[in-house]
Design a protein around this motif. Structure first.
Motif, short mmCIF file in Angstrom:
data_model
loop_
_atom_site.label_atom_id
_atom_site.label_comp_id
_atom_site.label_asym_id
_atom_site.label_seq_id
_atom_site.Cartn_x
_atom_site.Cartn_y
_atom_site.Cartn_z
N ASN A 96 -0.66 -4.56 -2.53
CA ASN A 96 -0.15 -3.18 -2.52
C ASN A 96 0.91 -3.06 -1.44
OD1 ASN A 96 -1.21 -2.24 0.05
ND2 ASN A 96 -3.22 -2.04 -0.88
N PRO A 97 1.71 -1.96 -1.47
CA PRO A 97 2.75 -1.75 -0.47
C PRO A 97 2.31 -0.78 0.63
CG PRO A 97 3.18 -0.30 -2.30
CD PRO A 97 1.85 -1.00 -2.60
N LEU A 98 1.00 -0.58 0.78
CA LEU A 98 0.49 0.39 1.75
C LEU A 98 0.01 -0.33 3.00
CD1 LEU A 98 -1.33 2.73 -0.80
CD2 LEU A 98 1.00 2.90 0.10
N TRP A 102 2.01 -3.35 4.60
CA TRP A 102 2.68 -3.20 5.89
C TRP A 102 2.32 -4.35 6.84
CZ3 TRP A 102 1.75 -2.73 11.10
CH2 TRP A 102 2.78 -2.20 11.89
N TYR A 123 2.96 4.42 -7.41
CA TYR A 123 2.49 5.26 -6.32
C TYR A 123 3.17 6.63 -6.30
CZ TYR A 123 -0.15 1.31 -4.59
OH TYR A 123 -1.06 0.29 -4.48
N ALA A 145 5.21 6.91 1.85
CA ALA A 145 6.43 6.82 1.04
C ALA A 145 7.68 6.85 1.90
CB ALA A 145 6.47 7.95 0.02
N GLU A 149 6.12 2.16 2.86
CA GLU A 149 6.59 1.53 1.62
C GLU A 149 8.02 1.01 1.72
OE1 GLU A 149 5.41 3.94 -1.92
OE2 GLU A 149 4.00 4.83 -0.49
N MET A 173 12.39 2.47 -4.67
CA MET A 173 11.98 2.17 -3.29
C MET A 173 12.79 1.03 -2.68
SD MET A 173 9.77 4.48 -2.72
CE MET A 173 9.21 3.94 -1.10
#
Length: 377
Positions: A96-98, A102, A123, A145, A149, A173
Motif C-alpha cells: 500500500n502507499p500509506l 511511507w 484510495y 493524500a 502518498e 498521484m
C-alpha cells in the motif's frame, strides 16, 4: 548469488491465514528469490511455518515491529532501516502507499534499493466513501493524500495496479512505470472438473467479506422465491445481521453461511455450484473469488459497474442492476436455460485462460527483473 526480497504487507500474515488467503508463491513469483523478509507493522503475527508457502521455496523470515499507524509511523523509520541494512535486500515491495509505503519508501531511498508499490484499491474513491460514514478515518486518509502518498509514489521505481480502475488514481498521484497485473489464479488448482460436493438443488455461491458495500442482503432476498440453495462464504461485521435477516424473511433453510474456508478447499465449493454471484456497491475491480469461480467454469452474475469503469473480464460477465429482483431474474434465466449456461461457461473459461496466474506471475517477475538485474551487473 542469493536474491532477497523485503515485503511490507498490507495486513498481518495472521490475518491472511485467518481469511484462508495463504497462496503458493504469493510473495515470490517463479521462486526467483532465495529469501523473503516480511516487515510486520502489526501487534499480532503468526508463526512462520503456518505461512511458509507464501514464499514458495525461499526462506521466509518475519520481522515483528508492532502496530504502526498514521500517528506514529515516523518513529519506525530508523528501526526498520537498521534491519534492512543487515538484510541487504535486492528489492522492497510495499502493498500500500500509506504507512507501510511511507516506511518502505524511506528505507528504499536511504539505502538505494528499488521499490515496488502495489495498489489493491483506489484510495481516492475510498476517501469519498469514508467521508460519508467515518469522518475521522477520512481526515487521516486526506492527510495521507497530501503528504504520505505523493512521497511514496515519487520514490517508487514501479507501481503495480491489480485492477484497471486504480490506474487513473495512480497517474493522478504521480506514479511512474505503472503495470496492470491482476491477482493470480492457479488454473491447475481452480478448474472445472468433477463435483466433490453434490447438492440436491441448484446452488448459487458468493465468497467475500461481509460488508455493506458487497450487499449480500440482495442475494438473500433474491432466492426467497427460487427453489435453490445459496452458499455465502465469508466473515465480517455484517455476519450477525445477515443471518438474522435470512431468518426474518424465512429463507434460512435456503441460505448456508460458512465463516471461513481455507483457500485450498474453496475449489470444491465452486465446483458444487451452478452460478457465482457478486453484488457490489461503489467497489471497482475484480474480487479474487470472481476470478477463482471463473476458473472453475461458473457463470458470473455481478452488479453493473459505475460509469467509466471496466476490466478485462467484463465481456464474459452477466451484469445486472444492483437490485434483488434483478439478481433473481438472472438466476432464474441461467438455471432454466442450459444453452445460456454453456455459453457463459465457455466465455469465462476463455477469458480466465488469457489472464491466468501463470501469465500474471510472469509479468510480476518481469517487473522485478527489470529493477534488480541491472544492479547486479
Amino acid at each position: 548469488m542469493v536474491r532477497k526480497l523485503c515485503v511490507f504487507p498490507n495486513d498481518s500474515l495472521l490475518s491472511y491465514y485467518k481469511k484462508g488467503e495463504i497462496k503458493e508463491r504469493y510473495f515470490n513469483p517463479k521462486n526467483w528469490f532465495d529469501e523473503v523478509h516480511v516487515v510486520s507493522l502489526f501487534d499480532e503475527e503468526i508463526e512462520t511455518h503456518y505461512v511458509k508457502t507464501l514464499a514458495g521455496t525461499a526462506d521466509l523470515v518475519i520481522h515483528k515491529f508492532g502496530k504502526a499507524n498514521l500517528t506514529n509511523y515516523k518513529g519506525y523509520e530508523r528501526r526498520v532501516t537498521d534491519i534492512l541494512k543487515e538484510i541487504k535486500p535486492d528489492l522492497i515491495r510495499s502493498y500500500n502507499p500509506l504507512v507501510q509505503g511511507w516506511i518502505a519508501a524511506k528505507c528504499a531511498k536511504n539505502l538505494d534499493i528499488p521499490l515496488v508499490v502495489s495498489l489493491h484499491t483506489n484510495y481516492e474513491q475510498q476517501r469519498l466513501e469514508l467521508k460519508k460514514e467515518r469522518y475521522l478515518q477520512y481526515l487521516k486518509l486526506s492527510y495521507a493524500a497530501k503528504t504520505i502518498e505523493p512521497f511514496v509514489f515519487k520514490n517508487a521505481d514501479a507501481v503495480i495496479c491489480v485492477y484497471k480502475f486504480i490506474i487513473p488514481y495512480a497517474e493522478k498521484m504521480g506514479a511512474k512505470n505503472i503495470h496492470l497485473i491482476y491477482n493470480k489464479v492457479d488454473l491447475d488448482k481452480f478448474s472445472p472438473t468433477e463435483k466433490e460436493l453434490v447438492n440436491k438443488k441448484p446452488t448459487i455461491i458468493s465468497v467475500g467479506r461481509l460488508i455493506d458495500q458487497k450487499n449480500h442482503r440482495y442475494l438473500i432476498e433474491a432466492v426467497k422465491d427460487l427453489d435453490v440453495q445459496l452458499i455465502i462464504i465469508g466473515d465480517g461485521p455484517n455476519y450477525n445481521s445477515l443471518t438474522e435477516f435470512a431468518a426474518r424473511i424465512s429463507v434460512n433453510n435456503k441460505v448456508q453461511f460458512i465463516r471461513r474456508v481455507p483457500n485450498e478447499e474453496l475449489v470444491k465449493y465452486y465446483r458444487s455450484a451452478i452460478i457465482y454471484a457478486q453484488p457490489m456497491e461503489n467497489l471497482g475491480g475484480i474480487p479474487m473469488p470472481v476470478l477463482e469461480a471463473m476458473a472453475c467454469g461458473l457463470p458470473i452474475v455481478m452488479s453493473k459497474r459505475e460509469h467509466g469503469q471496466s476490466e478485462d473480464i467484463d465481456d464474459s460477465i452477466y451484469f445486472v442492476e444492483n437490485d434483488p429482483k434483478e439478481f433473481a431474474r438472472a438466476f432464474s434465466q441461467i438455471i432454466s436455460d442450459t444453452t445460456m449456461q454453456k455459453s457463459l461457461r465457455n466465455n469465462v473459461l476463455n477469458r480466465i485462460r488469457a489472464m491466468g496466474g501463470e501469465q500474471m506471475e510472469n509479468k510480476e517477475l518481469s517487473v522485478y527483473q527489470q529493477l534488480v538485474e541491472p544492479q547486479s551487473k
